[in-house]
Structure formats: structure tokens, C-alpha cells
Design an enzyme around this catalytic site. Structure first.
Site, PDB file in Angstrom:
ATOM      1  N   SER A   9      11.941 -17.492  66.301  1.00 44.44           N
ATOM      2  CA  SER A   9      12.037 -18.720  67.096  1.00 44.44           C
ATOM      3  C   SER A   9      11.135 -19.826  66.574  1.00 44.44           C
ATOM      4  O   SER A   9      11.010 -20.878  67.197  1.00 44.44           O
ATOM      5  CB  SER A   9      11.678 -18.418  68.550  1.00 44.44           C
ATOM      6  N   THR A  33       9.165 -20.639  71.738  1.00 51.10           N
ATOM      7  CA  THR A  33       8.240 -21.607  71.150  1.00 51.10           C
ATOM      8  C   THR A  33       6.814 -21.073  71.192  1.00 51.10           C
ATOM      9  O   THR A  33       6.411 -20.469  72.172  1.00 51.10           O
ATOM     10  CB  THR A  33       8.293 -22.912  71.970  1.00 51.10           C
ATOM     11  N   THR A  36       6.832 -23.691  77.209  1.00 52.68           N
ATOM     12  CA  THR A  36       7.793 -22.922  76.435  1.00 52.68           C
ATOM     13  C   THR A  36       9.005 -22.690  77.331  1.00 52.68           C
ATOM     14  O   THR A  36       8.911 -22.775  78.552  1.00 52.68           O
ATOM     15  CB  THR A  36       7.185 -21.581  75.968  1.00 52.68           C
ATOM     16  N   GLY A  37      10.137 -22.400  76.709  1.00 54.49           N
ATOM     17  CA  GLY A  37      11.331 -22.189  77.507  1.00 54.49           C
ATOM     18  C   GLY A  37      12.403 -23.212  77.190  1.00 54.49           C
ATOM     19  O   GLY A  37      12.403 -23.817  76.117  1.00 54.49           O
TER      20      GLY A  37
END
Length: 340
Positions: free
Chosen positions: A91, A193, A244-245
């Protein structure tokens, strides 16, 4: 505000001798904790906090750089370079899962104690976007460069263009093409992330964020990670926060900036993260993204308090300090994946 909160607000935590830096490497651990309640956690400065399991290795490199006398900016760069160069981290950076056209596109930003910041978005062919973002901060009058312009700048600064699509990620992309269904599953390496926050021994804050973005995204999509105020924000008088997400949800709420503003108003890092996650939930509970929506925040304040909170379970973060070493912690969350 409780008397304990007032005490912590007024307390002046002393500087840590450089010799204490070795503790992070010696005591490294993969253990996780999941307290039923979320007490205020305070760590001796310096303190490093970063998202997900790959934060452990990144924390270690950042800690070593601080120990060597490097600035917070350089230390964060060194730490995030570890994740960017690791093809097993699917990622971030090299080996990141591509967009629906098979292109690995990268976003990153970095911010220092003076509120100077640099950012790149939709960058292709450069393994270390956080390093390019740092150069934007240091060498240009701008905050963000994007696409071909960001690539041209990187090449002018001596960065080498290379193919970032590994055979493993290419295979995953070709498997995806068989159905071509876009449905992020955030907690299983689709879009994890890495965001990192540092408070150094002098109490100064730095933050960074780097990602290859949501797998199978439309070509040209940019998430929250390179956007100051969304994926990352800090105020050296208050604290720092990062996300993040699913970036779209963070952008819609200016998430990290709002976490810092709530800390300015007196909330602990954990309370501030939880409040913004609740806000994201309320704005998205009837949204088409809700079935697969995950967002998590981490935050630290000037007193050395830290915390995190996520919409759904599965999120964790790495913490590194002189007292307790380098370890994983699992924050509280609002709901499970089965909840609607």
C-alpha cells in the site's frame, strides 16, 4: 476538565538524553494491547507514532536518525523510506497495488514545526515520494506539485525514475481485472497508508504521510494523504494528527486539521480522534461508501500524550519511546465490520 488533565497540561516534561534512544531498538515488540477504556497515555519525549504494522520498522529507522542528531524532517524521511522501499508493503511506494490501468501512483506530504510543508500527488516512477515532498518544502515556494510536474521536479533534483510495479502487484492487478470490481477492503493491505508523527526531545513536532493510494482506483485519483489538513496536520503550539483509511471520507471532513483543533480546545489526543471519527460516521452512515468505509486517526500533543481511534476494528499503530520501546498498540473503535 479533571484535575489530572490540568496537571498534565501544566507539567513540563524534561528532555531525554540521547543515550536513551537505544531503548527503542532493544525493546522492540509485536505485542498488541486493547484496553476496554481509553485512558490518557503519555510517553517520554522523544515520541514516534505511526500507522499499521509496517510502522514498527519505520519507527526504528526514525529513532536511529534522531539518535544520530538528524532533524525531525530528516528522521521522518528516513523512517518512511523503509516502507516505501519494501515491496511486501503493498500500500506504499515500490510494490504498491496499482490503479485500474495498472499504474502505481503515489501521494505524500511532510510538515515541520514551523508549519512549512511539502507535498506531491499523482507521482509516478519515483520510489520515495516522501523525499520528493521534502524537497518541495526545502527547494520551492510551493506546497504541492502534482503529476508530470512533480515527476519533472523529482528528476531535476536527482531522483531516478524506475518501474514500481512488482510482479506480485502486477499479478494481483490482473486477477482484479477478471471482475474489475472496485470495493476497497481497508484492513487487508488495500490502502494501509503509513502516517508518522514525531515529537522530539525539545518538544517540536513533525509529521509525514506516504501512500500508493487505494488499489484499483481511477487513474488520476488523489486521496487525503498529500493534502495538508486532511491526511496530516500539525500546529507546534498544540499537537499533530494524521489519518489512514478511505481518503475521500477524510477529505470531506478535513479530518486531521479538526483533530488538532479539538486538541487546541483541550481534548486529549484520543478524545479528539474519537470525536472526528464520530463526525465521519454521522456524515457517512447513509453514504454509498459506508459498507466498506474505514478511517483511523493517530494524534500526539505537546505534553507527550498520544492516542488513536478508528471507525471499525482492525486498525493499529506503532509507538516508540525511550521508556517502553517500539511496540504495537490497538486503539478503540466505534463499530465492527458486521455493524451497519
Amino acid at each position: 476538565m479533571s484535575s489530572r488533565r490540568k496537571f498534565i497540561k501544566k507539567a513540563a516534561l524534561g528532555s531525554v538524553a540521547l543515550s536513551a534512544f537505544s531503548a527503542c531498538g532493544v525493546q522492540a515488540s509485536n505485542a498488541t494491547t486493547a484496553p476496554k477504556e481509553a485512558p490518557i497515555k503519555t510517553a517520554k519525549k522523544p515520541l514516534i507514532i505511526s500507522t499499521w504494522n509496517h510502522g514498527l520498522a519505520a519507527n526504528q529507522a526514525t529513532w536511529e536518525a534522531l539518535n544520530a542528531g538528524k532533524s525531525g524532517l530528516t528522521a521522518i524521511e528516513k523512517g518512511l523510506n523503509i516502507s516505501e522501499a519494501d515491496p511486501k508493503v503493498r500500500s506504499v511506494g515500490y510494490g504498491g497495488l496499482p490503479d485500474r490501468e495498472g499504474k502505481v501512483t503515489l501521494d505524500a506530504c511532510i510538515m515541520d514545526q514551523n508549519s512549512d510543508c511539502g507535498s506531491v500527488s499523482f507521482l509516478q516512477g519515483i520510489k520515495h515520494p516522501i523525499s520528493v515532498a521534502k524537497k518541495v518544502l526545502e527547494e520551492t515556494p510551493h506546497v504541492m506539485l502534482s503529476g508530470q510536474g512533480a515527476l519533472n521536479f523529482a528528476l531535476s533534483q536527482g531522483f531516478k525514475e524506475e518501474n514500481l510495479l512488482t510482479p506480485e502487484s502486477e499479478k494481483a492487478w490482473k486477477n482484479w481485472l477478471e471482475k474489475s470490481k472496485y470495493q476497497p477492503v481497508i484492513n487487508i493491505e488495500n490502502h494501509d497508508t503509513i502516517s508518522m508523527l514525531v515529537i522530539d526531545k525539545d518538544g517540536n513536532l513533525t509529521g509525514g504521510c506516504t501512500t500508493s493510494g487505494a488499489a484499483w482506483k481511477m487513474h488520476g485519483r488523489v486521496g487525503d494523504s498529500p493534502i495538508i489538513g486532511s491526511g496530516l496536520f500539525l500546529d507546534n503550539e498544540v499537537g499533530a494528527a494524521a489519518a489512514t483509511g478511505l481518503g475521500e471520507a477524510v477529505i470531506r471532513t478535513a479530518g486531521s486539521a479538526m483533530v488538532v483543533e479539538l486538541m487546541r480546545q483541550g481534548l486529549s489526543p484520543n478524545e479528539a480522534c474519537k470525536t472526528i471519527v464520530e463526525r465521519i460516521y454521522n456524515k457517512h452512515k447513509n453514504h454509498k461508501d459506508m459498507p466498506y468505509l474505514q478511517v483511523g486517526f493517530i494524534a500526539i500533543n505537546k505534553q507527550g500524550e498520544y492516542g488513536g481511534y478508528s471507525l471499525r476494528g482492525g486498525f493499529n499503530f506503532a509507538v516508540c519511546d525511550a521508556d517502553n520501546g517500539n511496540r504495537m498498540e490497538k486503539p478503540d473503535f466505534k463499530m465492527t465490520w458486521k455493524d451497519k
